[in-house]
Design an enzyme around this catalytic site. Sequence first.
Site, PDB file in Angstrom:
ATOM      1  N   HIS A  57       0.879  -1.044   0.177  1.00 58.91           N
ATOM      2  CA  HIS A  57       0.110  -0.095   0.136  1.00 58.91           C
ATOM      3  C   HIS A  57       0.800   1.163   0.038  1.00 58.91           C
ATOM      4  O   HIS A  57       0.166   2.332   0.105  1.00 58.91           O
ATOM      5  CB  HIS A  57      -1.096   0.090   1.191  1.00 58.91           C
ATOM      6  CG  HIS A  57      -0.195  -0.093   2.608  1.00 58.91           C
ATOM      7  ND1 HIS A  57       0.304  -1.279   2.956  1.00 58.91           N
ATOM      8  CD2 HIS A  57      -0.078   0.702   3.438  1.00 58.91           C
ATOM      9  CE1 HIS A  57       0.793  -1.416   4.049  1.00 58.91           C
ATOM     10  NE2 HIS A  57       0.630  -0.084   4.531  1.00 58.91           N
ATOM     11  N   TYR A  58       2.131   1.110  -0.135  1.00 59.74           N
ATOM     12  CA  TYR A  58       3.095   2.332  -0.263  1.00 59.74           C
ATOM     13  C   TYR A  58       3.261   2.550  -1.555  1.00 59.74           C
ATOM     14  O   TYR A  58       4.112   2.242  -2.467  1.00 59.74           O
ATOM     15  CB  TYR A  58       4.302   2.158   0.383  1.00 59.74           C
ATOM     16  CG  TYR A  58       4.484   1.710   1.909  1.00 59.74           C
ATOM     17  CD1 TYR A  58       3.315   2.252   2.741  1.00 59.74           C
ATOM     18  CD2 TYR A  58       5.427   1.009   2.255  1.00 59.74           C
ATOM     19  CE1 TYR A  58       3.636   1.875   3.930  1.00 59.74           C
ATOM     20  CE2 TYR A  58       5.643   0.695   3.734  1.00 59.74           C
ATOM     21  CZ  TYR A  58       4.556   1.230   4.448  1.00 59.74           C
ATOM     22  OH  TYR A  58       4.575   1.134   6.086  1.00 59.74           O
ATOM     23  N   GLY A  59       2.135   3.430  -2.166  1.00 57.03           N
ATOM     24  CA  GLY A  59       1.976   3.734  -3.535  1.00 57.03           C
ATOM     25  C   GLY A  59       0.660   3.251  -4.118  1.00 57.03           C
ATOM     26  O   GLY A  59      -0.319   3.028  -3.569  1.00 57.03           O
TER      27      GLY A  59
END
Length: 329
Positions: A57-59
Amino acid sequence: MGQHAAPNSIAGLSVGSTGLGLLSFTRPWARSEYIDAAVVMKAALDQGANFWNGGLHYGTAEANSLHLLKYYFDTYPEDASKVVLSIKGAFDRTTYQPDCSPEAIRASVEEAVGILDGVKKIDIFECARVDPTVPIEISIQALAELVKEGKIGAIGVSEANANTIRRAHAVHPIAAVEIELSLFTPDPLTNGVVDTCHELGIAIVAYGPVARGWLTGELTKLENLPANDMRRRLPRFQPEVFDQNYKLAEAVEAVAKRKGVTVAQVAIAWVRSHGTIPIPGSIRAERVIENCKEVSLSKGDLEELQTIMDTLPIAGQRYGGQHEKLLNQ
């Protein structure tokens, strides 16, 4: 307050001699910037920071930290065996809520493995948050099956309280517990999390060791933050509490100046003194090199820092709103 050596292994995986990790993957790097990010990652590994932490979920679904990692290990395949890779998932990037059902966990692991496409094994996988709607035993059992299948190497948990850690560890050995720990957020030292991990022999991975930039020497006034900086939405950076919170950062900086080191180095050394692996983030190679320099804190230094924390309390929650409710579950 005594010092504890940072662990040099996690479930049999060797962590660099600095006892330091790298968290450079929270920024949604654009694909065109991958080459710049790789320079920072290479610098970190050269400094001995070989515990790398990222998340699906980083991006975006098309360009997140797994895609950056794929680029890096395609470019430097010889580095794959040198890195201990920890990945977070089972977290909906649209609702910002965990989904730690067995089906969602498997789908998340399969997605991560698919993106990496064999360039690097996931050494540790963890749900980004504890799902309050799914018993932790069910989530850990699902991850244990993926370990057995060889999809992941080991299991971690994130932002879990001491009781949840014990329950998880009873189902399958937990390799690492990821928590926020800093001079701004010392809560795990008193809520039983650090003591429980030390008792059970679980590595502690500490994110936010420089308190989202407070302990870098670069924030002296709210105007230092760009208008679009996401930190402006966080409770501890609000105008009504900024000056109060800066007092602690200013006091720590005075300690650093006396020692002839940077405030970030003092902050990271304090986190390491509690037997944890700090994972400071950076987008600049020179900052990575600074963060990796080992600094010793004397008993007197530690006592002074404790006095600073006791007399200059931090104002504001860590995240606020619905995100705050998912902490220490």
